[in-house]
Design a protein around this motif. Structure first.
Motif, PDB file in Angstrom:
ATOM      1  N   CYS A  34       0.655  80.974  24.566  1.00  0.00           N
ATOM      2  CA  CYS A  34       1.925  81.053  23.963  1.00  0.00           C
ATOM      3  C   CYS A  34       2.738  82.439  24.404  1.00  0.00           C
ATOM      4  CB  CYS A  34       1.669  81.153  22.404  1.00  0.00           C
ATOM      5  SG  CYS A  34       3.262  81.363  21.375  1.00  0.00           S
ATOM      6  N   THR A  35       3.956  82.414  24.677  1.00  0.00           N
ATOM      7  CA  THR A  35       4.535  83.280  24.857  1.00  0.00           C
ATOM      8  C   THR A  35       5.563  84.086  23.944  1.00  0.00           C
ATOM      9  OG1 THR A  35       6.319  82.159  26.111  1.00  0.00           O
ATOM     10  CG2 THR A  35       4.483  83.173  27.295  1.00  0.00           C
ATOM     11  N   GLY A  36       5.655  83.370  22.891  1.00  0.00           N
ATOM     12  CA  GLY A  36       6.522  83.857  21.297  1.00  0.00           C
ATOM     13  C   GLY A  36       5.988  84.515  20.766  1.00  0.00           C
ATOM     14  N   ILE A  37       6.348  84.779  19.629  1.00  0.00           N
ATOM     15  CA  ILE A  37       5.793  85.583  18.719  1.00  0.00           C
ATOM     16  C   ILE A  37       4.652  84.847  17.755  1.00  0.00           C
ATOM     17  CG2 ILE A  37       5.975  86.831  16.407  1.00  0.00           C
ATOM     18  CD1 ILE A  37       9.233  87.096  17.344  1.00  0.00           C
ATOM     19  N   ALA A  42      -0.024  79.483  17.583  1.00  0.00           N
ATOM     20  CA  ALA A  42       1.113  79.504  18.460  1.00  0.00           C
ATOM     21  C   ALA A  42       2.248  79.300  17.812  1.00  0.00           C
ATOM     22  CB  ALA A  42       0.669  78.362  19.714  1.00  0.00           C
ATOM     23  N   CYS A  43       3.385  79.830  18.524  1.00  0.00           N
ATOM     24  CA  CYS A  43       4.823  79.635  17.676  1.00  0.00           C
ATOM     25  C   CYS A  43       5.300  78.581  17.676  1.00  0.00           C
ATOM     26  CB  CYS A  43       5.697  80.669  18.593  1.00  0.00           C
ATOM     27  SG  CYS A  43       6.208  80.018  20.076  1.00  0.00           S
ATOM     28  N   GLY A  44       4.930  77.718  18.655  1.00  0.00           N
ATOM     29  CA  GLY A  44       5.289  76.057  18.907  1.00  0.00           C
ATOM     30  C   GLY A  44       7.049  76.223  18.996  1.00  0.00           C
ATOM     31  N   LYS A  45       7.537  77.219  19.471  1.00  0.00           N
ATOM     32  CA  LYS A  45       8.824  77.293  20.148  1.00  0.00           C
ATOM     33  C   LYS A  45       9.163  77.739  21.351  1.00  0.00           C
ATOM     34  CE  LYS A  45       9.748  79.001  15.938  1.00  0.00           C
ATOM     35  NZ  LYS A  45      10.299  79.781  14.775  1.00  0.00           N
TER      36      LYS A  45
HETATM   37 ZN   LIG Z   1       4.923  79.770  21.647  1.00  0.00          ZN
END
Ligand SMILES: [Zn+2]
Length: 357
Positions: A34-37, A42-45
């Motif tokens: 995951c590269t999001g916050i 995991a961010c899911g977005k």
């Molecule tokens: Zn993510």
């Protein structure tokens, strides 16, 4: 938690059938990619999570047992089954090895992770990752690796390509090479606690609380078994509804509605027509036990019990044997390619007459 742990380059997820080692490994892979916050999850977005949702992330690689099938005859690779695999895992994350074999119509053959797969994955992992920091290889049912494949994998685990994480999944860790096991960080996946399963069944399958609790109790922590029980319940629900229509039309001598039911049944395969007749025979037997012997020792589910409160009053010592004979005779005729419409319509009229007796 996952975040606090250093990411080990080889991990072995092991647990009994239906415990969910595969969905857990995929969730973990999604989390570290995951590269999001992200916090605990995991961010899911982010773009990575969105690709994981469809299992199409270019740095996510799968190995799983396959073999020749009717449509893939020539010594196929896992990758030849990739679209089937994605659809299968997305639909049945907790599914069993045999469910996979059925899904790709392997028939009586066993699946295998072949020798050439280890060369293929080794080549893929030798490149730099495309989008994520990590390249991830998930090996489902690692015990199905061919011996040569196992030894080649061991080499990879000993000298791993840069930024690569291997997630091995097995229901039988004792079958794996000890040298492979000792290279992996062990992640034990226990069976699912009854309360958690009840909750999951309620939200995923829209079951009522009492129903999901009883399925959870029967499945003993095995999610694959729970899903199977729900399918069987739905199947029984269909059979019961058809049986009710069929018997009611016969009893009322209602030709119009009887014809509709018979036509719907005749449109099914002969296998399914037979299954309906078998189901009917079981219902007649259970209701006879309930009525004639006034026994609570029967094998009906809740829906069937409710139906039988009234229906059992029509099953008597005088008609239970002839009814059984008529349904058996119909099953015999259907099996021998008798005309379904004629056989079933005739059965409906005769059964109705016997019920009115
Ligand atoms: Zn993510």
């Amino acid at each position: 938690s996952v975040r606090d742990r250093r990411i080990s380059h080889a991990q072995l997820f092991f647990g009994p059938e239906g415990a969910g080692a595969l969905p857990l490994a995929i969730a973990y892979a999604q989390y570290i990619s995951c590269t999001g916050i992200k916090d605990e999850d995991a961010c899911g977005k982010c773009p990575s999570c969105l690709k994981y949702a469809k299992l199409v992330h270019p740095d996510l690689h799968f190995l799983f047992p396959v073999n020749n099938t009717a449509s893939k005859k020539e010594d196929p690779y896992c990758d030849d089954f990739l679209s089937e695999w994605r659809a299968f895992v997305l639909q049945h994350p907790y599914a069993r090895l045999n469910d996979w074999y059925l899904y790709i119509e392997l028939e009586n053959k066993q699946g295998l992770i072949k020798e050439k797969e280890s060369d293929a994955i080794s080549k893929k992992l030798s490149f730099k990752s495309f989008e994520s920091d990590f390249k991830i290889a998930i090996i489902w049912m690692a015990e199905k690796m061919h011996e040569v494949a196992s030894n080649k994998l061991l080499k990879l685990l000993e000298e791993p390509p840069e930024m690569t994480v291997f997630l091995l999944i097995t229901e039988n860790p004792e079958i794996l090479l000890t040298t492979i096991r000792s290279r992996c960080f062990p992640v034990k996946v226990p069976l699912i606690a009854a309360d958690d399963m009840t909750e999951a069944l309620q939200s995923r399958h829209q079951l009522e609380a009492s129903q999901s609790a009883s399925v959870a109790r029967l499945a003993i922590g095995n999610y694959a078994r729970a899903a199977e029980l729900i399918r069987e319940n739905e199947e029984d629900g269909f059979q019961l509804a058809t049986f009710r229509e069929f018997m009611l039309a016969g009893f009322m001598n209602n030709i119009g509605s009887g014809m509709k039911t018979v036509e719907a049944l005749s449109a099914l395969t002969r296998e399914k027509q037979k299954a309906f007749l078998d189901y009917s025979l079981r219902m007649i037997r259970e209701n006879a036990v309930k009525q004639i012997r006034n026994s609570s020792l029967n094998y009906m589910n809740l829906m069937e019990e409710e139906f039988s409160v009234n229906f059992s009053k029509f099953i008597k010592g005088s008609n239970v044997v002839p009814l059984t004979e008529e349904f058996n005779k119909a099953a015999y005729d259907i099996e021998r390619n008798g005309n379904s419409k004629i056989v079933l319509f005739d059965l409906m009229l005769k059964a109705g007459k016997l019920l009115r007796r």
